[in-house]
Design a protein around this motif. Structure first.
Motif, PDB file in Angstrom:
ATOM      1  N   GLU A   1       0.821  -1.214   0.000  1.00 17.79           N
ATOM      2  CA  GLU A   1       0.000   0.000   0.000  1.00 17.79           C
ATOM      3  C   GLU A   1       0.854   1.262   0.000  1.00 17.79           C
ATOM      4  O   GLU A   1       0.405   2.326  -0.435  1.00 17.79           O
ATOM      5  N   ALA A   2       2.077   1.147   0.511  1.00 23.41           N
ATOM      6  CA  ALA A   2       2.964   2.317   0.565  1.00 23.41           C
ATOM      7  C   ALA A   2       3.326   2.816  -0.819  1.00 23.41           C
ATOM      8  O   ALA A   2       3.709   3.980  -0.990  1.00 23.41           O
ATOM      9  N   PHE A   3       3.213   1.961  -1.838  1.00 22.96           N
ATOM     10  CA  PHE A   3       3.555   2.352  -3.199  1.00 22.96           C
ATOM     11  C   PHE A   3       2.409   3.087  -3.891  1.00 22.96           C
ATOM     12  O   PHE A   3       2.538   3.505  -5.038  1.00 22.96           O
ATOM     13  N   HIS A   4       1.291   3.233  -3.209  1.00 24.50           N
ATOM     14  CA  HIS A   4       0.148   3.974  -3.757  1.00 24.50           C
ATOM     15  C   HIS A   4      -0.017   5.289  -2.999  1.00 24.50           C
ATOM     16  O   HIS A   4       0.479   5.442  -1.895  1.00 24.50           O
ATOM     17  N   GLY A   5      -0.721   6.222  -3.594  1.00 25.45           N
ATOM     18  CA  GLY A   5      -1.026   7.479  -2.924  1.00 25.45           C
ATOM     19  C   GLY A   5       0.092   8.496  -2.920  1.00 25.45           C
ATOM     20  O   GLY A   5       0.064   9.448  -2.124  1.00 25.45           O
ATOM     21  N   PHE A   6       1.083   8.331  -3.801  1.00 24.86           N
ATOM     22  CA  PHE A   6       2.167   9.320  -3.878  1.00 24.86           C
ATOM     23  C   PHE A   6       1.669  10.738  -4.184  1.00 24.86           C
ATOM     24  O   PHE A   6       2.131  11.699  -3.568  1.00 24.86           O
ATOM     25  N   PRO A   7       0.717  10.897  -5.129  1.00 22.48           N
ATOM     26  CA  PRO A   7       0.235  12.264  -5.421  1.00 22.48           C
ATOM     27  C   PRO A   7      -0.354  12.961  -4.197  1.00 22.48           C
ATOM     28  O   PRO A   7      -0.119  14.158  -3.987  1.00 22.48           O
ATOM     29  N   ASN A   8      -1.131  12.221  -3.381  1.00 22.64           N
ATOM     30  CA  ASN A   8      -1.713  12.826  -2.182  1.00 22.64           C
ATOM     31  C   ASN A   8      -0.626  13.281  -1.213  1.00 22.64           C
ATOM     32  O   ASN A   8      -0.716  14.356  -0.607  1.00 22.64           O
ATOM     33  N   PHE A   9       0.413  12.460  -1.072  1.00 26.65           N
ATOM     34  CA  PHE A   9       1.515  12.829  -0.187  1.00 26.65           C
ATOM     35  C   PHE A   9       2.247  14.059  -0.712  1.00 26.65           C
ATOM     36  O   PHE A   9       2.558  14.979   0.058  1.00 26.65           O
ATOM     37  N   LEU A  10       2.514  14.091  -2.006  1.00 24.43           N
ATOM     38  CA  LEU A  10       3.249  15.218  -2.582  1.00 24.43           C
ATOM     39  C   LEU A  10       2.457  16.518  -2.515  1.00 24.43           C
ATOM     40  O   LEU A  10       3.038  17.598  -2.401  1.00 24.43           O
ATOM     41  N   ARG A  11       1.113  16.418  -2.579  1.00 27.50           N
ATOM     42  CA  ARG A  11       0.299  17.631  -2.520  1.00 27.50           C
ATOM     43  C   ARG A  11       0.444  18.351  -1.183  1.00 27.50           C
ATOM     44  O   ARG A  11       0.226  19.565  -1.103  1.00 27.50           O
ATOM     45  N   LEU A  12       0.808  17.623  -0.140  1.00 28.71           N
ATOM     46  CA  LEU A  12       1.058  18.267   1.149  1.00 28.71           C
ATOM     47  C   LEU A  12       2.544  18.450   1.435  1.00 28.71           C
ATOM     48  O   LEU A  12       2.943  19.447   2.026  1.00 28.71           O
ATOM     49  N   SER A  13       3.366  17.490   1.004  1.00 29.74           N
ATOM     50  CA  SER A  13       4.787  17.533   1.370  1.00 29.74           C
ATOM     51  C   SER A  13       5.537  18.655   0.645  1.00 29.74           C
ATOM     52  O   SER A  13       6.432  19.274   1.222  1.00 29.74           O
ATOM     53  N   ILE A  14       5.178  18.920  -0.616  1.00 34.94           N
ATOM     54  CA  ILE A  14       5.876  19.984  -1.351  1.00 34.94           C
ATOM     55  C   ILE A  14       5.592  21.361  -0.737  1.00 34.94           C
ATOM     56  O   ILE A  14       6.528  22.126  -0.456  1.00 34.94           O
ATOM     57  N   PRO A  15       4.313  21.724  -0.481  1.00 33.05           N
ATOM     58  CA  PRO A  15       4.078  23.004   0.215  1.00 33.05           C
ATOM     59  C   PRO A  15       4.719  23.042   1.598  1.00 33.05           C
ATOM     60  O   PRO A  15       5.178  24.094   2.040  1.00 33.05           O
ATOM     61  N   SER A  16       4.767  21.893   2.283  1.00 33.37           N
ATOM     62  CA  SER A  16       5.412  21.846   3.604  1.00 33.37           C
ATOM     63  C   SER A  16       6.892  22.190   3.490  1.00 33.37           C
ATOM     64  O   SER A  16       7.436  22.949   4.306  1.00 33.37           O
TER      65      SER A  16
END
Length: 486
Positions: free
Chosen positions: A256-271
């Motif tokens: 499951e860790a290999f899924h959902g990268f876009p959701n993570f990046l949508r918060l991690s990049i602004p962070s």
């Protein structure tokens, strides 16, 4: 929220209805004394260990620079430049991107989706380890980059060698930060003290041995950094996989860790942008001070002031982490009123801290400079600058806590815009105007930082005041459910 409440009955909904929850709580009044006292206790229990861990982690870099400084000014310049380069081009980006876990893990923990914490951490590690590859390439070419930017060729070349030996730190820092956030968001921060408390004394010995008893010289400090960062990271890595306290939040590696990268990046990049913009602005102060009259004095005093400011900042940084954790937990648990209460309590605590620390700085301003120099001119100038440092620390506390609230609620994107405007459209131009236009010197540059911090705190306060906490609860619920679906 107590453990018994978190484990509620099997028939209870994942996220309680915000309107119903809010209505029930409001009957007892907006503020409940027992709730306030309980929240103060919980935040202090979180902030205390985080504070200790922050000081110990910061101490590793301080120890390295102190050892190298005794080898001579040139060695000190090399190590300082390489350390600054590493912070700007790597560590701050990793720390920023990793802070997205404050939102994902914190809200999942509040929603009792404990297994998802491990998934979020694995996903973050995968993304950040990939990001670390280009960062390692940048560090490998640090000498050429510094020389291209106009730095002294000899210092640039030596700083480049130092930075190359610190490349292993990048990957260790990814593992360290991800595991630290994973533990912090479930209010389990004592292991972080144990790991840094073990690694820092070990670093003291390793650094001394490599710098003074091998042919590595100043490069030994870089090797020592890499070794102790890995020791720190591996201690947390082992704790998470062995400890019974992580049994429900770490269930092993998952696809499951290999899924959902876009959701993570949508918060991690602004962070990352939010944090990096702030750190870079402070680093720019030292660069700009080199163009002032009597540049040697200005740069030295500004460096001392920044070092003092950075050490003192470890305290509000701990309160920021506590605020982020508590806000995200309450939003994940469907508690909008308690999330707002967390923000209010955090602000009160950090204001008290700010008054106390600022007072100590002002009272001790005439002697603090002797810790760094025996020259009367430097000591007197440091004393004058500490008044501005004290003011900036007092303002820095509220903005730090408010930034934590922003991270906990997942509003990093607007936080990035606030930092861009506060530092680069107002703070730095104001500092340059005072320093060069009005000939105030280094104190003028610091006035610019004070302006930036004040504007940043004011804007973040307006955002938090205008936040619809019921809406944030719904967003947290959507975020948790989307994470489950990958």
């Amino acid at each position: 929220m107590d453990a018994e409440e978190q484990r509620g009955g099997l028939g209870s909904p994942l996220i309680p209805d915000p309107q119903e929850q809010y209505g029930l709580q409001s009957r007892n009044g907006l503020l409940n004394k027992d709730e306030i006292v309980e929240e103060v206790k919980k935040q202090l229990l979180l902030a205390g260990p985080l504070m200790s861990s922050n000081f110990l982690l910061c101490g590793m870099q301080v120890i390295s620079v102190m050892y190298v400084g005794h080898l001579g000014e040139l060695s000190l310049a090399r190590a300082s430049m390489a350390t600054s380069f590493a912070s700007v081009t790597g560590l701050s980006l990793i720390m920023g991107m990793c802070s997205a876990l404050d939102t994902f893990c914190g809200q999942s923990y509040g929603a009792k989706q404990y297994r998802m914490l491990g998934i979020h951490m694995q996903r973050a590690m995968l993304v950040l380890l990939l990001v670390s590859i280009p960062l390692a390439i940048i560090w490998f070419n640090a000498g050429k980059i510094l020389e291209f930017l106009g730095q002294d060729p000899e210092i640039s070349s030596a700083a480049g060698d130092y930075a190359r030996l610190m490349i292993p730190c990048i990957f260790a820092y990814v593992i360290l930060q991800c595991h630290a956030r994973f533990l912090q968001t479930q209010n389990n921060v004592v292991p972080m003290i144990a790991s840094t408390g073990t690694a820092t004394p070990v670093h003291l010995l390793i650094c001394w041995f490599l710098v003074y008893n091998t042919s590595l010289g100043n490069r030994g400090a870089a090797v020592a950094n890499s070794i102790t960062y890995w020791i720190n990271a591996l201690l947390l890595f082992l704790y998470v996989r062995i400890s019974a306290s992580c049994k429900s939040t770490w269930t092993g590696f998952s696809k499951e860790a290999f899924h959902g990268f876009p959701n993570f990046l949508r918060l991690s990049i602004p962070s990352a942008v939010m944090l990096s913009l702030e750190i870079w602005s402070f680093e720019m102060l030292v660069l700009v001070s080199g163009f002032l009259p009597n540049a040697k004095l200005e740069t030295s005093v500004l460096s001392i002031s920044l070092n003092t400011c950075a050490m003192a900042y470890m305290i509000p940084l701990a309160f920021s982490g506590a605020a982020s954790t508590r806000v995200s937990n309450q939003l994940g648990a469907g508690q909008p009123r308690l999330a707002r209460l967390v923000a209010c309590v955090s602000l009160c605590l950090v204001v008290i801290e700010g008054i106390a620390v600022a007072s100590v700085m002002i009272l001790g301003r005439k002697v603090w400079g002797y810790c760094y120099s025996s020259e009367k001119q430097v000591v007197n100038y440091v004393g004058e600058m500490l008044i501005f440092v004290a003011v900036s620390h007092f303002v820095d506390g509220p903005q730090s806590v408010l930034s934590g609230v922003i991270r906990g609620s997942g509003q990093q994107k607007i936080g990035a815009y606030v930092n861009l405007g506060a530092y680069y459209l107002l703070g730095i131009p104001t500092g340059v105007l005072f320093a060069f236009g009005l000939h105030v010197g280094g104190k003028g540059l610091w006035i610019g930082i004070v302006v930036a911090l004040f504007v940043q705190a004011l804007c973040l306060a307006i955002i938090v005041i205008c936040t619809d906490w019921d809406t944030e609860v719904k967003k947290a619920s959507d975020r948790v459910h989307n994470s489950q679906r990958g």
